[in-house]
Design a protein around this motif. Structure first.
Motif, short mmCIF file in Angstrom:
data_model
loop_
_atom_site.label_atom_id
_atom_site.label_comp_id
_atom_site.label_asym_id
_atom_site.label_seq_id
_atom_site.Cartn_x
_atom_site.Cartn_y
_atom_site.Cartn_z
N GLN A 54 -35.81 -5.42 13.72
CA GLN A 54 -35.41 -6.69 13.12
C GLN A 54 -35.50 -6.68 11.59
N ASN A 56 -36.44 -7.68 8.07
CA ASN A 56 -37.69 -8.32 7.66
C ASN A 56 -37.91 -8.16 6.16
N THR A 61 -36.37 -1.48 7.80
CA THR A 61 -36.07 -1.67 9.22
C THR A 61 -34.69 -1.12 9.55
#
Length: 556
Positions: A54, A56, A61
Motif C-alpha cells: 500500500q 504510504n 512501497t
C-alpha cells in the motif's frame, strides 16, 4: 418570515476545477487522442526491501513504485498525479512488509491513446513500457478493460495464499535446556499431564550432541558449548580463547549442516496437516489479528481450502508448502495461523487448542516470519460473469502462468531460500519462543506450593505470553488416531452434511418416539374413558331398573 429578517445566504460550493498553484493554471494541455478507461492492472512482485504494497507517503512501497512509473510513462495525467484517489485506485489484496505476490490486481482509471490500436496492441505496449522502467522484482503482466462498476477489492470472491516453511521448524526445544523443554515435562506446569515425551525430538538432540563429542571429545565439547565471546581486549588476545572461538565456529557450522539435513517424519507431517485442517470453514479469527474483538462481525472469516503439500528439497534443506484458499484475510492472520499450527506440533498440543482459539478466550499468538508468505493470486468468479456479459475478457491469471513462474523462480523462491540460509530467520524465531520460561518466580516454588495452585492460576500469574502451549489440557495422545484429514472445503462440507444428517435422524427418531408415546398415552386415556363411560352406562341402567321396580302399578 418577518420583514426585518434577511433571507438566508446560500453556502457557496467550493471550486474543485483548479489546483492551488500560483497561477491557477492547468499543468498540461489535454491531448484529444487520450481516453480515460477503467482497467484492471495485473502484476506480481517480490516484496523484499519494500514496506508492503500500500502507498504510504514517503515510505518505499510497491504501489509508490508503480504509481511513479505510471506517471513517468504518461498513463496518469499530471493533474491526477497528486492523489491516487482521483483515478479510483483500489487494490485487491494488501500485503505486509516483505511479503511477495505472484499475482495481484489494481483497478483504476487510466489514460490511453487508442487511436488505430487494438486492445491487444494497447495491452502489449503498456506491459513493454512499464517493465522497461520498473525494477526487476516488480513485473507487469497485463492491463485489461473492465466495467465501470468493477472494484478490485469488492469484486474479488476469494484469495489464494501460499507459505514456504523449512521442516526443521518442527524440531522441538533443545534437550536439557531451562525453559519450555523442562516445563513441558513438569505436570505442575503442563496441565497435569504425567506422560509427556517426545522421543523423536530427544533423539535429534542426542545425535547432535554425539556428533560434537566425536569431533572434539566430551570435555572439549562441553568447554566449547559454554564458551562466550568477550569484547575485553586482554581476553580477545588470549591464544586459548582464540582457539576456542575458532572451534566454536566449526561446531556451529556442524550444527547448521546437521539441522539442514533434518527430514520431517510422516507422523509429524500428518499431525501438521490435521492442525491446519482445523481452520477450514467459518470461524472467529479475532485471536489471529490485532485490534479485533470477539463480538465484532468482521472477526469471522471463511477458509475454503487448505492443503499441505509433500516436502521438497532445495539446496539440501527440506521445505513444505502450505496453500491457503480463503474468502478474505485480516492483518497478520495467515502468519499467526501458521505459527499456531507449528507450535502445537512442536509442543504436542491437541488440535482442540486451535478450536479453543476461536472462542472468546484471549490467546497471544506469535506471528510466523513474513519471509515465506506470498499471495499466489486473487479469484474473481462472480465478477467474471458480469465482465463476460459486457463483452470484456474475464480476469484469468492462467494467462500469465509462464510469467508468474519466472517471477517465482528468479525472485520469490530464490530470495526466500537465500535469505533463510544467510540469516537463519526461522531458527531464530522458534528459539526465541522456546526461550521463554513459564515464570521465574513460579519455577522457584516448592512442589507443595505448585500442587496447591491450579494450572489456571499458574497461567494467570505467569510472565510467559505463550504459557497456554505449556498449560494445554490435552496432548496428541488424546486426539483420535488416524482421524480423517479434511484438506479442502468439499470434504469439510461433506463432513458437515453427514453431521447434519445424523442430527436430522436423531431429531426424527426422537419425534417418532414422542409421537408413539403420545399415541400410547392417548390409547390408554381412550381406554380409560371408554371404561368410565361403560361404568356410567351400567350405573344408569341400574338406576333405571330400580326406578321401574319401585313405581306403583296402576289399576286397570
Amino acid at each position: 418570515m418577518s420583514a426585518e429578517q434577511e433571507p438566508p445566504t446560500k453556502k457557496q460550493k467550493p471550486n474543485y476545477n483548479f489546483r492551488k498553484d500560483e497561477d491557477y493554471t492547468r499543468l498540461e494541455e489535454k491531448n484529444p487522442d487520450l481516453k480515460k478507461r477503467k482497467v484492471a492492472m495485473i502484476f506480481g512482485y517480490a516484496g523484499t526491501g519494500y514496506s508492503g504494497l500500500q502507498y504510504n507517503g514517503v515510505h518505499k512501497t510497491i504501489e509508490k513504485e508503480i504509481w511513479e512509473n505510471l506517471i513517468l510513462n504518461g498513463y496518469v495525467s499530471k493533474d491526477n498525479a497528486v492523489d491516487l484517489k482521483k483515478t479510483g485506485w483500489q487494490r485487491c489484496a494488501r500485503t505486509d512488509k516483505g511479503v511477495h505476490a505472484l499475482g495481484n490486481l489494481i483497478s483504476f482509471k487510466i489514460q490511453f491513446n487508442e487511436k488505430d490500436k487494438s486492445k491487444e496492441e494497447i495491452e502489449k505496449e503498456f506491459i513493454s513500457k512499464m517493465n522497461a522502467t520498473l525494477p526487476d522484482q516488480i513485473k507487469m503482466f497485463g492491463c485489461q478493460r473492465v466495467t465501470g462498476g468493477f472494484d478490485a477489492k469488492n469484486s474479488c470472491s476469494s484469495r489464494m495464499y501460499e507459505y514456504l516453511l523449512p521442516t526443521y521448524s518442527f524440531i522441538g526445544p533443545e534437550k536439557n535446556k531451562s525453559g519450555i523443554y523442562n516445563e513441558l515435562r513438569d505436570k505442575n506446569f503442563n496441565g497435569g499431564y504425567d506422560n509427556y515425551e517426545d522421543l523423536e525430538n530427544d533423539k535429534y538432540w542426542d545425535d547432535l550432541k554425539q556428533l560434537g563429542i566425536e569431533k572434539f571429545g566430551k570435555e572439549l565439547y562441553e568447554e566449547i558449548k559454554n564458551f562466550k565471546f568477550s569484547t575485553d581486549k586482554e581476553e580477545a588476545l588470549d591464544p586459548e580463547r582464540i582457539s576456542l572461538y575458532e572451534k566454536s565456529k566449526t561446531l556451529k557450522a556442524m550444527e547448521t549442516n546437521f539441522k539442514n539435513s533434518y527430514r520431517i517424519s510422516e507422523k509429524k507431517l500428518n499431525d501438521f496437516r490435521m492442525m491446519m485442517s482445523q481452520y477450514l470453514g467459518y470461524h472467529n479469527f479475532h485471536n489471529y489479528t490485532i485490534g479485533q474483538s470477539f463480538k465484532s462481525a468482521s472477526s469471522f472469516r471463511y477458509m475454503i481450502n487448505i492443503n499441505v503439500e509433500d516436502p521438497i528439497v532445495n539446496n539440501g534443506i527440506e521445505w513444505v508448502k502450505i496453500k491457503i484458499h480463503g474468502q478474505s484475510f485480516m492483518l497478520h492472520q495467515i502468519r499467526k495461523m501458521i505459527a499456531m499450527a507449528v507450535l502445537c506440533c512442536r509442543y504436542q498440543c491437541s488440535k482442540d487448542l486451535i478450536q479453543e482459539s476461536f472462542t472468546s478466550k484471549r490467546f497471544n499468538i506469535p506471528k510466523a516470519p513474513p519471509l515465506g508468505l506470498y499471495l499466489n493470486h486473487p479469484i474473481f468468479d462472480f465478477a467474471n460473469k458480469k465482465l463476460a456479459q459486457n463483452g470484456h475478457l474475464p480476469i484469468d491469471f492462467s494467462r500469465f502462468e509462464k510469467e508468474m513462474d519466472l517471477l517465482q523462480k528468479n525472485h520469490v523462491f530464490d530470495k526466500i531460500y537465500n535469505v533463510e540460509v544467510e540469516e537463519n530467520i526461522y531458527t531464530t524465531f522458534f528459539k526465541f519462543i522456546d526461550g521463554f520460561k513459564f515464570n521465574n518466580e513460579i519455577s522457584e516454588l516448592s512442589v507443595q506450593d505448585k500442587e496447591s495452585k491450579s494450572t489456571e492460576e499458574l497461567e494467570q500469574n505467569s510472565s510467559n505470553p505463550f504459557a497456554f502451549f505449556i498449560n494445554c489440557k490435552k496432548r496428541w495422545d488424546d486426539d483420535i488416531e488416524n482421524e480423517i484429514l479434511y484438506i479442502d472445503d468439499s470434504n469439510f462440507k461433506k463432513m458437515k452434511e453427514e453431521e447434519k444428517e445424523k442430527k436430522r435422524l436423531i431429531r426424527l427418531e426422537k419425534r417418532n418416539e414422542r409421537l408413539a408415546q403420545e399415541a400410547l398415552e392417548k390409547k390408554v386415556s381412550g381406554a380409560a374413558e371408554e371404561s368410565k363411560a361403560e361404568d356410567v352406562n351400567k350405573d344408569e341402567e341400574v338406576k333405571s331398573e330400580n326406578t321401574t321396580s319401585t313405581e306403583p302399578k296402576q289399576d286397570a
